[in-house]
Enzyme design. Sequence first.
Site, mmCIF file in Angstrom:
data_model
loop_
_atom_site.group_PDB
_atom_site.id
_atom_site.type_symbol
_atom_site.label_atom_id
_atom_site.label_comp_id
_atom_site.label_asym_id
_atom_site.label_seq_id
_atom_site.Cartn_x
_atom_site.Cartn_y
_atom_site.Cartn_z
ATOM 1 C CE1 TYR A 144 -3.940 2.191 0.622
ATOM 2 C CE2 TYR A 144 -2.650 3.150 2.396
ATOM 3 C CZ TYR A 144 -3.755 3.181 1.568
ATOM 4 O OH TYR A 144 -4.664 4.204 1.666
ATOM 5 C CG ASP A 145 2.822 2.118 3.641
ATOM 6 O OD1 ASP A 145 1.602 1.902 3.590
ATOM 7 O OD2 ASP A 145 3.458 2.123 4.705
ATOM 8 C CE LYS A 148 -3.492 4.794 -2.151
ATOM 9 N NZ LYS A 148 -4.587 5.427 -2.906
ATOM 10 C CG ASN A 173 -6.083 7.278 10.114
ATOM 11 O OD1 ASN A 173 -4.943 7.714 9.913
ATOM 12 N ND2 ASN A 173 -6.313 6.014 10.402
ATOM 13 N NE ARG A 185 -10.986 1.771 6.287
ATOM 14 C CZ ARG A 185 -11.194 2.532 5.226
ATOM 15 N NH1 ARG A 185 -10.491 3.617 5.052
ATOM 16 N NH2 ARG A 185 -12.109 2.202 4.330
ATOM 17 C CB VAL A 187 -13.709 4.728 13.202
ATOM 18 C CG1 VAL A 187 -15.081 5.311 13.475
ATOM 19 C CG2 VAL A 187 -12.627 5.739 13.559
ATOM 20 N NE ARG A 210 -2.948 5.085 12.648
ATOM 21 C CZ ARG A 210 -1.921 4.506 13.262
ATOM 22 N NH1 ARG A 210 -1.296 5.136 14.243
ATOM 23 N NH2 ARG A 210 -1.510 3.303 12.907
ATOM 24 C CD GLN A 275 4.763 10.565 17.286
ATOM 25 O OE1 GLN A 275 4.266 10.955 18.332
ATOM 26 N NE2 GLN A 275 5.941 10.975 16.861
HETATM 27 P P1 NAD Z 1 -12.637 1.874 0.018
HETATM 28 O O1 NAD Z 1 -11.962 0.549 0.110
HETATM 29 O O2 NAD Z 1 -13.971 2.035 0.651
HETATM 30 O O3 NAD Z 1 -12.758 2.350 -1.483
HETATM 31 C C1 NAD Z 1 -11.880 1.962 -2.505
HETATM 32 C C2 NAD Z 1 -12.699 1.688 -3.737
HETATM 33 O O4 NAD Z 1 -11.818 1.344 -4.818
HETATM 34 C C3 NAD Z 1 -13.669 0.513 -3.573
HETATM 35 O O5 NAD Z 1 -14.931 0.868 -4.082
HETATM 36 C C4 NAD Z 1 -13.029 -0.596 -4.386
HETATM 37 O O6 NAD Z 1 -13.951 -1.541 -4.867
HETATM 38 C C5 NAD Z 1 -12.346 0.197 -5.481
HETATM 39 N N1 NAD Z 1 -11.213 -0.500 -6.127
HETATM 40 C C6 NAD Z 1 -10.207 -1.172 -5.529
HETATM 41 N N2 NAD Z 1 -9.365 -1.661 -6.449
HETATM 42 C C7 NAD Z 1 -9.851 -1.295 -7.660
HETATM 43 C C8 NAD Z 1 -9.440 -1.517 -8.994
HETATM 44 N N3 NAD Z 1 -8.331 -2.215 -9.269
HETATM 45 N N4 NAD Z 1 -10.197 -1.008 -10.008
HETATM 46 C C9 NAD Z 1 -11.319 -0.298 -9.736
HETATM 47 N N5 NAD Z 1 -11.772 -0.072 -8.501
HETATM 48 C C10 NAD Z 1 -11.038 -0.559 -7.456
HETATM 49 O O7 NAD Z 1 -11.599 2.928 0.640
HETATM 50 P P2 NAD Z 1 -11.775 4.483 0.942
HETATM 51 O O8 NAD Z 1 -11.564 4.672 2.396
HETATM 52 O O9 NAD Z 1 -12.985 5.022 0.322
HETATM 53 O O10 NAD Z 1 -10.478 5.067 0.209
HETATM 54 C C11 NAD Z 1 -10.555 5.691 -1.055
HETATM 55 C C12 NAD Z 1 -9.175 6.181 -1.456
HETATM 56 O O11 NAD Z 1 -8.685 7.098 -0.489
HETATM 57 C C13 NAD Z 1 -8.147 5.057 -1.552
HETATM 58 O O12 NAD Z 1 -7.305 5.305 -2.662
HETATM 59 C C14 NAD Z 1 -7.365 5.175 -0.274
HETATM 60 O O13 NAD Z 1 -6.047 4.722 -0.414
HETATM 61 C C15 NAD Z 1 -7.422 6.672 -0.007
HETATM 62 N N6 NAD Z 1 -7.283 6.965 1.428
HETATM 63 C C16 NAD Z 1 -8.306 6.732 2.305
HETATM 64 C C17 NAD Z 1 -8.127 7.004 3.661
HETATM 65 C C18 NAD Z 1 -9.218 6.784 4.661
HETATM 66 O O14 NAD Z 1 -8.997 6.990 5.852
HETATM 67 N N7 NAD Z 1 -10.420 6.413 4.287
HETATM 68 C C19 NAD Z 1 -6.887 7.483 4.117
HETATM 69 C C20 NAD Z 1 -5.866 7.679 3.188
HETATM 70 C C21 NAD Z 1 -6.075 7.441 1.838
HETATM 71 N N1 UDP Z 2 -6.644 -0.627 15.858
HETATM 72 C C1 UDP Z 2 -7.056 -1.100 17.098
HETATM 73 N N2 UDP Z 2 -8.121 -1.950 17.130
HETATM 74 C C2 UDP Z 2 -8.800 -2.348 16.021
HETATM 75 C C3 UDP Z 2 -8.375 -1.844 14.756
HETATM 76 C C4 UDP Z 2 -7.288 -0.992 14.719
HETATM 77 O O1 UDP Z 2 -6.486 -0.770 18.149
HETATM 78 O O2 UDP Z 2 -9.767 -3.126 16.150
HETATM 79 C C5 UDP Z 2 -5.510 0.319 15.817
HETATM 80 C C6 UDP Z 2 -4.425 -0.026 14.794
HETATM 81 O O3 UDP Z 2 -3.462 -0.883 15.358
HETATM 82 C C7 UDP Z 2 -3.856 1.351 14.488
HETATM 83 C C8 UDP Z 2 -5.056 2.287 14.649
HETATM 84 O O4 UDP Z 2 -6.025 1.567 15.382
HETATM 85 O O5 UDP Z 2 -2.874 1.696 15.430
HETATM 86 C C9 UDP Z 2 -5.662 2.728 13.311
HETATM 87 O O6 UDP Z 2 -5.890 1.568 12.536
HETATM 88 P P1 UDP Z 2 -6.636 1.597 11.124
HETATM 89 O O7 UDP Z 2 -6.519 0.225 10.567
HETATM 90 O O8 UDP Z 2 -7.985 2.191 11.300
HETATM 91 O O9 UDP Z 2 -5.804 2.641 10.259
HETATM 92 P P2 UDP Z 2 -4.230 2.811 9.945
HETATM 93 O O10 UDP Z 2 -3.420 1.923 10.839
HETATM 94 O O11 UDP Z 2 -4.112 2.481 8.513
HETATM 95 O O12 UDP Z 2 -3.998 4.236 10.268
#
Ligand code: NAD
Ligand code: UDP
Length: 313
Positions: A144-145, A148, A173, A185, A187, A210, A275
């Site tokens: 993922y990291d 991106k 987040n 996730r 929340v 977070r 953090q």
């Molecule tokens: P999500 O998983 O709900 O949405 C992702 C969507 O992309 C889904 O509808 C999935 O079906 C679609 N998808 C995945 N792979 C695909 C592919 N190969 N072709 C077409 N569609 C595809 O996640 P989200 O939380 O809505 O995140 C949306 C975007 O924002 C992502 O790119 C994610 O990395 C980025 N983002 C989200 C957060 C967050 O906290 N929600 C934080 C940082 C970045």
């Molecule tokens: N986390 C937790 N309990 C859960 C799910 C996640 O304590 O049931 C923690 C996780 O280890 C992380 C933080 O919550 O430190 C945020 O996790 P999330 O997966 O929501 O997002 P990300 O780690 O990608 O920021």
Amino acid sequence: MKRILVTGGAGFLGSHLCERLLKNGNDVLCVDNFYTGRRSNVAGFMKTPYFEVMRHDVCFPLYVEVDQIYNLACPASPIHYQYDPVQTTKTSVHGAINMLGLAKRVKAKIFQASTSEVYGDPKVHPQPESYWGNVNPVGYRSCYDEGKRCAETLFFDYYRQHKLRIKVARIFNTYGPRMLPDDGRVVSNFIMQALKGEPLTVYGDGKQTRSFCYVDDMIEGFVKFMNSPDELTGPVNLGNPGEFTMLELADKVLKLTRSRSKIVFKPLPNDDPVQRQPDISLAKDKLKWKPKVKLEDGLKETVRYFRKLVSEM
Ligand code: NAD
Ligand code: UDP
């Protein structure tokens, strides 16, 4: 009326973005392979004549005519992006190449949903855009990291080499209605566990932090950024600087749901950042944007959504 493509438009953020763009009077094309997205997320506006859904994987080329592209396709929750890590990297990298190629052909402006994960387990706190990050290139989160990060590189190379108009947002987040109840996730996990009377699973000692942004604030940031002057390419951090430990979050969820669930401690996942807090000075200054919704108010809305979902199960 603009023709706007939203990839990942049936996901959590994508569906809110499609809804907002339709409200603003645009013609919206949602492209999604439904990996983590759902039809129910877009069901409410499916009948709108200016909304169209196409099942398509962004790893393959796409030929459509649009004015703007929001590239959101990519699973965002650790359990989903780690389930098929090769596909995750392909989605970010091949997806970016295909969407940038499309933007180049039709001369569309293109927005990339990047992430705070590009900072990895940060050694600088809070994180400004100038920080290059501390990312493990071979760990479980790397698909993922690094996917991106590579997408960001591609965006800036298309900008320099092909003069594309790009907008790279680093999203921190974000939470709210339409998150998947089982996507792991924090929340959604805590709220679902509290509503079902199950123990809240805090990973590690729960002292990791977070900063949570409510979805409406985030979508406002996306739209403001897309419509900002072309010189503002980003990367721009978008997020809420309010920082909480996971134990504090668990406590808030228990209070809001009036749940008697206990807290249990589980092992900390690999490479879990200690953090995270966005420095949003740039967004405040250039976009005149800052989040407005307090964590408590956003959580209330989210609890309302999940309560309805649980009652229908
Ligand atoms: P999500 O998983 O709900 O949405 C992702 C969507 O992309 C889904 O509808 C999935 O079906 C679609 N998808 C995945 N792979 C695909 C592919 N190969 N072709 C077409 N569609 C595809 O996640 P989200 O939380 O809505 O995140 C949306 C975007 O924002 C992502 O790119 C994610 O990395 C980025 N983002 C989200 C957060 C967050 O906290 N929600 C934080 C940082 C970045
Ligand atoms: N986390 C937790 N309990 C859960 C799910 C996640 O304590 O049931 C923690 C996780 O280890 C992380 C933080 O919550 O430190 C945020 O996790 P999330 O997966 O929501 O997002 P990300 O780690 O990608 O920021």
